[in-house]
Every structure is written in structure tokens, then in C-alpha cells.
Design an enzyme around this catalytic site. Structure first.
Site, short mmCIF file in Angstrom:
data_model
loop_
_atom_site.label_atom_id
_atom_site.label_comp_id
_atom_site.label_asym_id
_atom_site.label_seq_id
_atom_site.Cartn_x
_atom_site.Cartn_y
_atom_site.Cartn_z
N HIS A 166 0.84 -1.21 0.00
CA HIS A 166 0.00 0.00 0.00
C HIS A 166 0.87 1.26 0.00
O HIS A 166 0.44 2.31 0.47
CB HIS A 166 -0.95 0.04 1.20
N SER B 100 14.04 21.24 -17.11
CA SER B 100 12.83 22.03 -17.32
C SER B 100 13.21 23.30 -18.09
O SER B 100 14.27 23.88 -17.85
CB SER B 100 12.23 22.40 -15.97
N LYS C 202 15.51 21.80 -12.03
CA LYS C 202 14.80 20.54 -12.25
C LYS C 202 15.62 19.50 -13.00
O LYS C 202 16.37 19.80 -13.91
CB LYS C 202 13.50 20.79 -13.05
N GLU D 159 8.79 8.33 -17.17
CA GLU D 159 7.39 8.71 -17.34
C GLU D 159 6.87 8.27 -18.71
O GLU D 159 5.73 7.81 -18.84
CB GLU D 159 7.24 10.23 -17.18
#
Ligand code: ARG
Length: 459
Positions: free
Chosen positions: A156, A277, A283, A290
Site C-alpha cells: 500500500h 525544465s 529541475k 514517465e
């Protein structure tokens, strides 16, 4: 626009309808398979006495030239070329003359395309088997170097019990073993030769289909010509296998996205697999992970798209079947990049053991505390309840489980003795799980060995 089937038509195809009907923009990538299939067919026709041997060899040489023109980029398509089959045959006839017109004897594009496509799928599977094998090797290498490095294990997404990096990384190895088995099974079902089925009822010439199968690398011949020209089970099987690979990689990717975040910080992605970024200078984004996660969506979409196309089709060929190729090409192109990118990312990953250690809090040992009571005769259900009270007590006192004194523990159960502190070590929790598939150093060494064997044994 001259058409291979133009004889009975008084009017030309509408321009848009021609474009709509044509599959050349995508099926041109079947050129190698189409030429191979046609070479074998020409020789089979010679074997059946339909062509003279010299005619068959002229056709074979012509087809070889067509292939060369494709590879060196000199092949010129014409407006009338509807698909790769018509384009190859049209060009062949230009090269070898009228004898080219004999190639299509006893054959249809229906059994031809089914043959080409199966050949392509077999090649695609061979490629994927190799690249998945390399990804598995990368995972094994990562497990080897940090087999016993402790880290928190989650259920979980909450702290559960201690595991190790080797155990975690190999948890993403075994799904790929199943994927490779699945691909091998799909290959077996794909290697059934449809050629010789004609348009739908079988060919009227005595071609040796067994010879054709062998010549083209198939292991069996189809038993029913109506089924053979419409069977796309192998394509759906391939897409299911591809979707499962995508799904497995998406799970690995998602976990690494989390592990590389500032909050976890268990791993650092190499610059080569991260992007910046355009706005925020600090970043470093896990775009490759992804995208891997996102690509699973299109792989599943390809599968559901094809299944929907196939549903309700009568046996024998229907033009709907032309919709079979693009989803497979897309699935293959997707995995052709995703799998090696993931292998590179794993190989360049930096681990941060200190960040993992910081999360190895004593709460992870609560089960071990219950096991301590069980070993002293307390039924597990009761032990679970008692340790629950210990956890509550620690929370109330604002201390870790392991900071409670033996006297305090004994207020919950008399069974707790001085030796209870032996339980309070991550390493003993790990080594207590000495069952196969568990976290003990011995079990992990065995698992690693099994993984090495699984990768050597070709599926
Ligand atoms: N381009 C077609 C396909 O991909 C080839 C088969 C055409 N057959 C036919 N009867 N029109 O399915």
C-alpha cells in the site's frame, strides 16, 4: 492508374477511395518478407510443374533486384501501387518481363499477406527476445552489486517489512521471464504457413506446402484455407504479449519515479536518462521513466483496437483485416526503443544506501516482534494484537518500538524476555526469512542463481 485487378472495371477508382484503400504507406515495411515469400512461391510453382525451373530462377533474381532497389532507396512507387504486394509484382514484371506475370499463379494476396505478416511477427519476436534478455541482464547486474543492501519494503506504499535492493530489483526481473515465455509461445503459434490457401479455397496447383513451410521457417502448415486467410490470432497474441511487457515496464518505471524523487531519494538517475525544465533551472525530470509508464497506454490501446476489428468477422478474408498491421508495427516500434532505454537507465542508476538506511525505521520490525511471541507459544492472532498494543504504547510515549524497555514490553505481555532485543535488527529480520523466494542472504543467492539460469535457458 493501372490496377492488377482492373480487367472487369469500366471506371477508375475515385482518388480518395484509392487513398483510403491503399496500405502501401505502412505495409511497405513488409518488403523483405514479401520478396522472400514470393521467391519460395516461384520455386514451389516450379516444383509443381507450373513454371519451368529457369522461369522460377528469373523471377527469384528479379525479386532480389527489387529488394536491392528498396534497400538503396531507388525503388520508385507508382500511383497505381495499392499495397506492397502489388508494388513488388509490378516492378518485378518491369524487370523480368512477361514471366513476372506468372508469379501470382494459384496465389492470392490473401494468403500472401497472411504469410508475409507472420514472417514479420516472427522476426519482431526474435528481436524483442534479444533486447528483453539484455534488460534482464542489466537487472541481474544491479542485483549482483547490491544483493543484500537493506531497504524498506512497502505494501500500500506504506512501510511494511525490510527487503533488500537485490530482492526488489529482481522482483522486476521475473515478470520479464514470463514475457519471454509468452513471446516464445506466440512465435510457435505464428509459425504456421497459410501460403497455398489461395484467396479462400486452397490453390488448384499441386504445390508442396510442407516444402514451402520449411523453406520459409514455418513449423506447420494451416489445415483450413478459410481459417488460414483470416486467422489473426497470432497478431492479437503478439499485442497481448507486447501490452504485458509495456505494463511490466510501466510498473518498474513508476517505482523508479518515486524512488528518484526528493522524498524517497533512494536512487539518482544518470543525466543521460533525465531531462531539464525549460523554466525551472534546478529541475531534473525522469522523463524517460514517465514515457515508459505512458507507452503502456498505447500498447494496451493497440491490443483493444485489433480485438475490436477482429470481432464478428466471417471466416475468410475481409478488408477489415488490413487494419491488423499498424497496431503491431506501432507496438514493435514502441518496445524497440523502450526496452533498451530502460536497460541503459538501470545500468547507469546510482543507489543511495544512506537514504534507504534513513527509512529503515523500527516499525518495519513489528512483524518480527510478533514472530518472537509466536516462537514462545503465543498464537499468532494474539501475538499480532499484543504487538499492536506495543506499537500504540510507543506512539503514546513518542518513542520507536525498539526504544521501549523490556519492563515496558512486559506490561503488555509477560512472555517478553531480555532476549527480545535480538529481534530489533534489520539484518536479523532479513535473514529470518530463509524460505526460497525470501530475503535471507542464502535465499537471495539462490534467487540470483535461478535468475542467471533463467536467462541462459532460452525460452
Ligand atoms: N493490403 C491487403 C491487406 O493488407 C492485402 C490483401 C488484399 N486482399 C484483397 N482481397 N483485397 O490486407
Amino acid at each position: 492508374m493501372s490496377k492488377l485487378w482492373g480487367g472487369r472495371f469500366a471506371r477508375e477508382t475515385d482518388v480518395l477511395a484509392h487513398e483510403f484503400n491503399a496500405s502501401l504507406p505502412f505495409d511497405r515495411r513488409l518488403v523483405a518478407e514479401d520478396s522472400r515469400g514470393s521467391m519460395a512461391w516461384a520455386r514451389a510453382l516450379a516444383g509443381a510443374g507450373v513454371l519451368m525451373a529457369v522461369e522460377a530462377e528469373t523471377i527469384v533474381a528479379g525479386l532480389a533486384q527489387v529488394q536491392v532497389e528498396f534497400t538503396d532507396g531507388t525503388f520508385v512507387f507508382e500511383a497505381g501501387d495499392e499495397d506492397i504486394h502489388t508494388a513488388v509484382e509490378r516492378r518485378l514484371t518491369e524487370i523480368v518481363g512477361d514471366v513476372g506475370g506468372k508469379l501470382h499463379t494459384g496465389r492470392s494476396r490473401n494468403d500472401q499477406v497472411a504469410t508475409d505478416f507472420r514472417l514479420w511477427v516472427m522476426g519482431a519476436i526474435d528481436h524483442l527476445q534479444d533486447s528483453l534478455g539484455d534488460l534482464q541482464t542489466a537487472l541481474i547486474e544491479s542485483a549482483e552489486t547490491n544483493l543484500n543492501l537493506p531497504m524498506p519494503g512497502y505494501t500500500h506504499l506504506q512501510h511494511a517489512q525490510p527487503v533488500t535492493w537485490g530482492h526488489w530489483v529482481l522482483s522486476h526481473f521475473w515478470p520479464l521471464v514470463r514475457d519471454r515465455e509468452r513471446l516464445a509461445q506466440v512465435r510457435g503459434r505464428t509459425a504456421v504457413l497459410p501460403l497455398g490457401s489461395g484467396a479462400l479455397a486452397g490453390t488448384a496447383y499441386p504445390v508442396d506446402r510442407e516444402w514451402l513451410a520449411k523453406e520459409l521457417g514455418f513449423t506447420a502448415v494451416s489445415q483450413n484455407s478459410l481459417d488460414a486467410v483470416s486467422d489473426r490470432d497470432f497478431a492479437a497474441d503478439f499485442l497481448y504479449a507486447a501490452a504485458m511487457i509495456g505494463l511490466h515496464l510501466s510498473r518498474l518505471a513508476e517505482q523508479l519515479v518515486l524512488f528518484s524523487s526528493a522524498e524517497f531519494g533512494f536512487v539518482r538517475l544518470d543525466d543521460g536518462y533525465s531531462t531539464g525544465s525549460s523554466l525551472m533551472p534546478q529541475k531534473k525530470n525522469p522523463d524517460t521513466l514517465e514515457l515508459t509508464r505512458g507507452k503502456a497506454g498505447r500498447l494496451v490501446g493497440n491490443l483493444t483496437g485489433l480485438l475490436t476489428t477482429l470481432k464478428g468477422l466471417p471466416s475468410s478474408y475481409d478488408k477489415d483485416l488490413q487494419e491488423d498491421k499498424e497496431p503491431l508495427f506501432d507496438a514493435f516500434d514502441t518496445l524497440r526503443l523502450t526496452v533498451p532505454v530502460m536497460a541503459g537507465l538501470i545500468r547507469t542508476l546510482t543507489l543511495r544506501p544512506e537514504r534507504m538506511a534513513a527509512q529503515l525505521e523500527p516499525g518495519l520490525l513489528a512483524t518480527d516482534l510478533a514472530d518472537y511471541l509466536v516462537k514462545r507459544g503465543v498464537p499468532f492472532r494474539q501475538a499480532h494484537h499484543l504487538v499492536g498494543r506495543v506499537v500504540q504504547m510507543a506512539e503514546q510515549k513518542g518513542v520507536h518500538l525498539t526504544e521501549l524497555t523490556v519492563a515496558e514490553l512486559r506490561t503488555v505481555s509477560e512472555v517478553f524476555g531480555e532476549d527480545v532485543t535480538a529481534v530489533f535488527h534489520i539484518t536479523s529480520s532479513l535473514s529470518n526469512r530463509n524460505v526460497s523466494g525470501g530475503t535471507s542472504p542464502e535465499a537471495l543467492a539462490n534467487q540470483l542463481e535461478a535468475a542467471r539460469t533463467a536467462i541462459i535457458r532460452k525460452p
